[in-house]
Design an enzyme around this catalytic site. Sequence first.
Site, PDB file in Angstrom:
ATOM      1  N   SER A  71       1.101 -10.927   5.962  1.00  0.00           N
ATOM      2  CA  SER A  71       0.335  -9.752   5.530  1.00  0.00           C
ATOM      3  C   SER A  71       1.159  -8.476   5.371  1.00  0.00           C
ATOM      4  O   SER A  71       0.612  -7.452   4.959  1.00  0.00           O
ATOM      5  CB  SER A  71      -0.822  -9.496   6.495  1.00  0.00           C
ATOM      6  OG  SER A  71      -1.849 -10.439   6.280  1.00  0.00           O
ATOM      7  N   LYS A  74       0.890  -6.702   2.127  1.00  0.00           N
ATOM      8  CA  LYS A  74      -0.122  -5.679   1.810  1.00  0.00           C
ATOM      9  C   LYS A  74       0.468  -4.270   1.707  1.00  0.00           C
ATOM     10  O   LYS A  74      -0.196  -3.363   1.192  1.00  0.00           O
ATOM     11  CB  LYS A  74      -1.248  -5.734   2.847  1.00  0.00           C
ATOM     12  CG  LYS A  74      -2.091  -7.001   2.710  1.00  0.00           C
ATOM     13  CD  LYS A  74      -3.004  -7.215   3.900  1.00  0.00           C
ATOM     14  CE  LYS A  74      -3.813  -8.511   3.701  1.00  0.00           C
ATOM     15  NZ  LYS A  74      -4.178  -9.155   4.953  1.00  0.00           N
ATOM     16  N   SER A 132      -6.088  -5.572   8.477  1.00  0.00           N
ATOM     17  CA  SER A 132      -5.404  -6.482   7.553  1.00  0.00           C
ATOM     18  C   SER A 132      -6.406  -7.292   6.739  1.00  0.00           C
ATOM     19  O   SER A 132      -6.273  -8.513   6.589  1.00  0.00           O
ATOM     20  CB  SER A 132      -4.443  -7.406   8.318  1.00  0.00           C
ATOM     21  OG  SER A 132      -3.463  -7.944   7.463  1.00  0.00           O
TER      22      SER A 132
END
Length: 299
Positions: A71, A74, A132
């Site tokens: 993640s 991101k 997240s």
Amino acid sequence: MITGIKGTRLRKAAAVAVTSGALLATGALTAAPAQAVTKPTIVAKGGYVMNNANAKTLYTKAADTKLSTGSTTKIMTAKVVLAQSNLNLDKKVTIQKAYSDYVVANNASQAHLIVGDKVTVRQLLYGLMLPSGCDAAYALADTYGSGTTRAKRVASFISKMNTAAKSLGLTNTHFDSFDGIGNGNNYSTPRDLTKIASSAMKNSTFRTVVKTKSYTAKTITKTGSTRTMGAWTNTNTLLSSYSGAIGIKTGSGPEAKYCLVFAATRNGKTVIGTVLASSSITQRATDATKLLNYGFATI
């Protein structure tokens, strides 16, 4: 004649005094040498730290080895959104069933967005970076990609992510997803991810979001009423455990293991870095703490 242990000490002391005096007389001993800082050992497969002000490298461990990013992907998702021309952070996005279905199907981390709710882009950025939320990531990709279908818009958005990486001169980074749930071709390196994060941190909205520990969004329901969402808590534990921490993003996954892109500011100096493929949530924070300490000691 001086004898015994005490005598030996006295002779050594005298010798040192004579030597020191000679050095002082010649000016050879002008200052005590700085104590060398020991390079830390980390569990993570890869690590990189730099001085955010001038991009000077402070630490490397497999810094240019391609690894899955989880993640931490991101960060680029947010960077692409924030780079849109005439961006309106108060623009409302209606949450689609596809976003909810996606996180359920992938057992992905989520912001628990409610289908039919209207959520602002600003709120989606908090939902993306704190808990997240892969649902928030999907909503942003669908909103800021181009195309007549959702699939085309998502593909367009991911293309923008790769274009942004190329524009930063990064040759060891490729994205095939908007959230890190890739198809085997989503990777970066500790050095590249740090550079992406450093670039993203130039944006004031990004800086504000990633240093926030908790955020409660108020969304608009289908009927027009206000919904107070459950608080989103930042998964980056350094914000509470490390003095001066200002971000940035965690990541995890079966392939990525445990990742953390981090930054802290002390005495006007900012150290920024990345650890990839650490062994646990606790260990990635320990690795990052070691690297921050080392960075500040050597900057």
